[in-house]
Design a protein around this motif. Structure first.
Motif, PDB file in Angstrom:
ATOM      1  N   SER A 163       0.847  -1.204   0.000  1.00  0.00           N
ATOM      2  CA  SER A 163       0.000   0.000   0.000  1.00  0.00           C
ATOM      3  C   SER A 163       0.878   1.247   0.000  1.00  0.00           C
ATOM      4  CB  SER A 163      -0.902   0.013   1.237  1.00  0.00           C
ATOM      5  OG  SER A 163      -0.209   0.544   2.340  1.00  0.00           O
ATOM      6  N   LEU A 164       0.385   2.302  -0.625  1.00  0.00           N
ATOM      7  CA  LEU A 164       1.130   3.560  -0.685  1.00  0.00           C
ATOM      8  C   LEU A 164       1.353   4.140   0.710  1.00  0.00           C
ATOM      9  CD1 LEU A 164      -0.144   5.615  -3.765  1.00  0.00           C
ATOM     10  CD2 LEU A 164       2.101   4.571  -3.395  1.00  0.00           C
ATOM     11  N   ASP A 165       0.364   3.958   1.600  1.00  0.00           N
ATOM     12  CA  ASP A 165       0.532   4.468   2.961  1.00  0.00           C
ATOM     13  C   ASP A 165       1.720   3.811   3.649  1.00  0.00           C
ATOM     14  OD1 ASP A 165      -1.477   6.275   2.808  1.00  0.00           O
ATOM     15  OD2 ASP A 165      -2.991   5.007   3.794  1.00  0.00           O
ATOM     16  N   ALA A 166       1.868   2.519   3.426  1.00  0.00           N
ATOM     17  CA  ALA A 166       2.998   1.815   4.042  1.00  0.00           C
ATOM     18  C   ALA A 166       4.313   2.314   3.457  1.00  0.00           C
ATOM     19  CB  ALA A 166       2.847   0.304   3.830  1.00  0.00           C
ATOM     20  N   ARG A 173       4.834   5.314   2.230  1.00  0.00           N
ATOM     21  CA  ARG A 173       5.023   6.670   2.749  1.00  0.00           C
ATOM     22  C   ARG A 173       5.579   6.613   4.165  1.00  0.00           C
ATOM     23  NH1 ARG A 173       0.183   8.357   1.857  1.00  0.00           N
ATOM     24  NH2 ARG A 173       0.485   9.560  -0.048  1.00  0.00           N
ATOM     25  N   ALA A 174       5.015   5.745   4.981  1.00  0.00           N
ATOM     26  CA  ALA A 174       5.453   5.649   6.375  1.00  0.00           C
ATOM     27  C   ALA A 174       6.903   5.167   6.449  1.00  0.00           C
ATOM     28  CB  ALA A 174       4.540   4.695   7.143  1.00  0.00           C
TER      29      ALA A 174
END
Lengths: 354, 354
Positions: free
Chosen positions: A340-343, A345-346
């Motif tokens: 996922s993009l959120d992962a 980014r984090a």
């Protein structure tokens, strides 16, 4: 390396193994120059040899000499790189290869040996035990003995690295060469190459040679300092330069002193940091024993033994791919993330929007 | 590879990374020629590239293109070799590198990435998931996307291997090139290099190209045979060519058909045997995915698709040092022996007296 054949102790009609070592880059490493504030630094990248180490140079000469003398089997003791390079040279020439390695042989070097079809004997005890047994076995069974510090041609094979450095600099000597030292055979080879060129009048001076040893395995540096030999157990991750009794010590002591150089110790942490520094500034992956030559430069700068303007060549003697377990043990394996993009980014700390 | 710069899609004044890939040996492998009864065989030894794989060619071009377009970060998905080569190229040029790898990434490739200072994201799922996430992340965060089959310059970087082969043969085309195929990008690069030279009138014909895939991961060979795409889970030790949906499949299908070549499958055992065969006859240590090109030759000979007199080039795409766990798992670790001549005699079967 065979372009320098006329300077090597081999008959004109002796066949050499088809595997062609040498011709490795002399890398100006611009980003590492900035990092070390050493504008005339070069890396001699012998990780690019066929089996991934400088030892391909002497091993290919050993196999040529064995062919010349009519042997069908070549043997060596080695912590790994000399053995792997001998395995490769024997495979390419069609000779039998028997190697004597200590129990701490790195998985990468062992796998290479197996791929080359060498007969691998893991000898209980220390490197010195493997060395003595190999020499006894060569005498007992009629095998050609490639052992470092025993076979005088090994210094001759190793000297080709200096012939190349001088040629790559436009037939000049650098001011300083830093060399990782175990048995002291490579540094004598480096000295011999520059000495040959000097005596031939091709270069007008010779470099100062600095031996770099692991703080936990420093018999050669201690000898340079005038201490009597002892028999301390080596304690270092740098398997390629670990040993308690340098097999080419007497010759190497003379060569280093004659050059006006000296010796320094570096810690295991300093070698690992140098390995990562070389990697992230040049894209060259060197093993800890090889990165010692760059760690040594840092130490020599602190001691004032290398000046800002000195032209310095660091010898990278072997590939990091031979010792990936060291990095794996040090850095660990990153935790997987979900797709996922959120992962992303984090994990990467990325805040830039589209 | 930059000697062919005028044939590459890059502006005349774009700086390129200092790491200098290409110029790898075209090895006549005399002992392997005998073993395979193929007197005009050559091995193109791209294990000798800076990071140990052919992927250094496209990755260095990718970094040059990223510099040209003003990016500061380059990203790629990869089973390992493309990532490692991108890490090395970025390190040498001073760009940030983010790589998306599957959980089965080999320890050697992971350690390289860590040494080069790349940011390594292990993505849960398959290679295709890492690929799609990387592409999305490049769009979201403004990173340069090096993905194979997405970035059209990668075929251009890979074509330099063909320019070299032709030059090393005296500006001729061989009859056949065998290429390990995963995404199908390397084989399209190989085709493009020979096509460029043919269109320029430098060579007078192009080689037949044969794609070699793992029997447990053969979507491209199935497509060549006219089967519709499926989504089978790859089952092979050859991580470099494992995948269920070749990202450069359409172009590669066209290139292979146009060349008059085809595709073959080889088992994992056949790749391992080829790896050992290459090792013990040439002294070159190739990874299983690379040895596939030689295993493929054996299969093509059985099928009558290569003749005795054909001039055949097998592409060795990556170093065995990147996958030593495969050999270790297959061959095991020899039992240590005590330091005695009797133990050496027993282990080596040596009966020769002094």
């Amino acid at each position: 390396m065979w372009r320098y054949r006329t300077l090597l102790p081999i008959a004109g009609d002796t066949p050499v193994p088809p595997l062609n070592p040498g011709g490795t880059p002399l890398d100006p490493a611009p980003r590492l120059r900035s990092e070390l504030v050493l504008p005339n630094l070069w890396l001699k990248d012998d990780t690019r040899n066929p089996s991934g180490s400088l030892k391909d140079r002497p091993s290919n000469l050993a196999v040529a000499k064995a062919i010349e003398a009519g042997f069908d089997t070549v043997a060596t003791a080695s912590s790994g790189n000399a053995a792997a390079s001998l395995g490769a040279a024997c495979a390419s020439a069609g000779l039998r290869c028997v190697v004597f390695v200590p129990p701490y042989v790195r998985p990468g070097k062992l796998a290479q040996l197996q791929a080359y079809g060498a007969e691998v004997l893991i000898i209980e005890g220390r490197y010195e035990d493997a060395f003595d047994l190999c020499t006894a076995a060569c005498e007992a069974f009629g095998w050609y003995n490639r052992n470092t510090g025993y076979n005088p041609y090994m210094v001759e094979g190793k000297k080709t690295v200096s012939l190349e450095i001088a040629e790559q600099l436009g037939w000049r000597s650098p001011d300083v060469v830093t060399v990782p030292v175990g048995d002291g055979c490579i540094i004598s080879g480096v000295a011999k190459g520059f000495r040959d060129l000097h005596e031939l009048g091709i270069i007008d001076r010779e470099p100062r040679l600095f031996a770099v040893q692991a703080a936990g395995s420093d018999p050669f540096v201690r000898a340079l300092e005038g201490e009597p030999p002892s028999d301390r157990e080596p304690e270092t991750i740098a398997d390629g330069i670990a040993g308690s009794s340098p097999r080419n010590g007497v010759m190497a002591l003379r060569d280093v002193r004659r050059s006006g150089g000296g010796g320094v110790r570096v810690t295991d942490d300093a070698m690992l940091e140098a390995e990562m520094l070389i990697g992230r500034t040049t894209g060259i992956f060197a093993e800890p024993s090889a990165a010692a030559s760059v760690a040594g430069i840092r130490r020599l700068r602190e001691l004032g033994l290398i000046g800002d303007g000195d032209e310095v060549v660091a010898l990278l003697t072997g590939s990091g791919l031979k010792a990936v377990d060291v990095i794996a043990g040090w850095k660990g394996r990153p935790e997987p993330i979900p797709p996922s993009l959120d992962a992303v980014r984090a994990r990467t700390g990325t805040i830039r929007p589209r």
